[in-house]
Design an enzyme around this catalytic site. Sequence first.
Site, PDB file in Angstrom:
ATOM      1  N   GLU A 167      31.668 -22.125  -9.501  1.00  0.00           N
ATOM      2  CA  GLU A 167      31.751 -23.221  -8.359  1.00  0.00           C
ATOM      3  C   GLU A 167      31.603 -22.701  -7.022  1.00  0.00           C
ATOM      4  O   GLU A 167      31.092 -23.552  -6.102  1.00  0.00           O
ATOM      5  CB  GLU A 167      33.262 -23.754  -8.734  1.00  0.00           C
ATOM      6  CG  GLU A 167      33.743 -24.638  -7.831  1.00  0.00           C
ATOM      7  CD  GLU A 167      32.937 -25.944  -7.651  1.00  0.00           C
ATOM      8  OE1 GLU A 167      33.185 -26.788  -6.537  1.00  0.00           O
ATOM      9  OE2 GLU A 167      32.385 -26.421  -8.829  1.00  0.00           O
ATOM     10  N   ASP A 168      31.977 -21.718  -6.876  1.00  0.00           N
ATOM     11  CA  ASP A 168      32.215 -20.915  -5.412  1.00  0.00           C
ATOM     12  C   ASP A 168      31.235 -19.793  -5.033  1.00  0.00           C
ATOM     13  O   ASP A 168      31.370 -19.265  -3.829  1.00  0.00           O
ATOM     14  CB  ASP A 168      33.734 -20.601  -5.213  1.00  0.00           C
ATOM     15  CG  ASP A 168      34.586 -21.758  -5.199  1.00  0.00           C
ATOM     16  OD1 ASP A 168      34.240 -22.936  -4.711  1.00  0.00           O
ATOM     17  OD2 ASP A 168      35.762 -21.646  -5.567  1.00  0.00           O
TER      18      ASP A 168
END
Length: 760
Positions: free
Chosen positions: A76-77
């Site tokens: 996700e990051d």
Amino acid sequence: MMRQYELVERVQAYNPNVDEQLLNKAYVYAMQKHGSQKRASGDPYFNHPLEVAAILTDLRLDDASIAVGLLHDTIEDTDATRSEIDQMFGSEIGAIVDGLTKIERLNLVSREEAQAENLRKLLLAISQDVRVLLVKLADRLHNMRTLQYMPPEKRTRIAQETMDIYAPLAGRMGMQDMRNELEDISFKILQPEHYKAITSRLAEMQSEYSETISSISTELTERLAATGISARVKARLKSPFSIFTKIERKQIALEQLSDMIGFRVIVGSVEECYRTVGVVHTKWKVVPGRFKDYISVPKHNDYQSIHTTIVGPGRQRAELQIRTEEMDRIAEFGIAAHALYKDGASADLTRIEHESHAYGSLRSTIEHLTAGNSTEDFLEYTRLELFQDQVFCFTPRGRLIALPRGATPIDFAYALHTDIGDTCVGAKINGSILPLVTHLRSGDEVEIIRDQNHMPPLNWLGIAATGKARAAIRRAVRQAAAQRAYALGEHVLNMMLDREGVSLDDSESAALAEALGMPGKREMLIAVGEGKIGSEPLGTELATIKGLHKRRRKLDLPVADTAAGWFALRSSDLFRFRVPGGQKAGPRAKTALAQLDFHMPVAISGEGVVPGDRLVGILQPDAPLTIYPIHSDALIDMHDSDVAWVDVRWNLSGREGLYPAVIAMESVNKPGSLAQISSAIAACDANINNLVMRMISPDFHHMIFEIEVRDLAQLTDVLATLKRSPGLSAVQRASTREAGMISTLEWDGNVDRRHNDDQR
């Protein structure tokens, strides 16, 4: 920041066979990927996945879950990919991280449709692997613990989301300690004043009753030891949010709440649990109605314990929870307490379902939820099925049925089977026939009374408490309405075909439906019956398909004899009328026909007409054109009279409105019967203008209602709903004579009770 070896040691404390290489690799990979990223607090971002992993070790989870805790934000990051995770850590870990990544992108407090779809994705991911839920809860718990660094608006949104979704899911999985912490942090943000007042009172109580708590703990331990029971007694105060909900539920002040102190009594066996109850009840007075045995009947989340409330020293109430060590472990950690996670084994859903009723029940519920047809049904079903406390009832054969609090016999019937719910007309509760609105209590024996010809009325939606029942009722009501609309649409089409002397084969029916923008003949007829397709476009397309244009143009041409053509009356744009040129009419009728023109006044018969009714106009000299529905009994008396019969059709031209109609019925004379009828009519979205009622015997009333409806389909829905309502009979549209009675206070010489909007 926790070091690599510290994390490994935490896992080794409960799993000596820990895969150190896996954890070390996940630790280094996540730290490198997150690099210099910072959180809102200013701390290195890697602190977050590390704390999530630490929470998972507290839950004693397997090595794969701990690794996922470290990796859960990488896709996700960071620039990490699913294929890279699969290659380095295996497809099992990759699938869980990917599932969590999709969930991270969800915004569960967005628009309702988006919320439903997002929640559906979350539940589907959980149903594939329970570790998705466990890691997600640990992730949410750490985020809540550091929520003070977020902007106020975002803080409130996340707290509400946690209260609505994640805390109840933790409770559903039996993870009560995690649920309490999530709720208390959310409560502090959402209701800061209430939180401050309750925590202040709890602090005072802890100081004020410290001696009482110590006295009860010591005396209870000694008394149990004297009877050969080795027990561990833990005192505790209830959580702030649980106190708040109790205050709200009971509508009492904080000062009136007397049982905020609780004790957990941990013993060695189930037998000792029941022996402990005897010791406790012998020593102290028991508060009536506060004894609950969740050992013989566990909660849906596998929770087991015996609850009892006593009046201790200083007349202070205290709740005791008596359980074994295994029950205490499950009560604290829920599904995470199962032996599956002690040996570092991979997730085996079959084994988990066997060991954990909570997860098996959740997966079964999710199957029903994700099969829902509409956003409304899905959201309601989810909130009602997943996040409700329960009562336990029995069938006459002893089958146990778990239902949410506030459930009725209708919910019980649908819990048994949809067909049983659809055909339910009554219920015996503990041997007595009671209303279907009765709220069930734990221990009730419920027998459902059925009628195979019955279908659920729409007003049951206000009675049912479970999502399954409400979804089934909506589905049955929609199906019944569609069937009525289909029959009405078929009747309209057949009237047109009969009038023109033609018929439609299957290919022509399909072509007609396609021309009207419908996928098939059935959908077309339903749309006609519902009024979505008017008679004008239906007639136009029918004429095109059957080559009737020339005939229609001839009919539509103005002619000298006004009795032979179609006209729209200026006095009312609701109708079109025609008198067939060859009609036989007496001398007075011929005079009236000669007077027929655009300015002819129009009157409507007393029983009223609504769009969808087949109409007949009666024309007499020096009188307005009076319009009757085809079923009117007044037409029988005019059959051989010297009047002109005018073929009248609706000419609404897209206008909408409400039209009066009069209905009659017989009702059992009992309290609440009028309210029942009113509720049934209101459930169909119809309005009551007036009513007249009289007692025809000590047990029955004859009732006449004037209501307002949009069209025949809605009126048919009202009549069908009333016919299915218990205690009503002879439900029908009123006769001309009955319709006339609605405007008088006298009926056969007797003064009737009359109600209208001003008197209600």
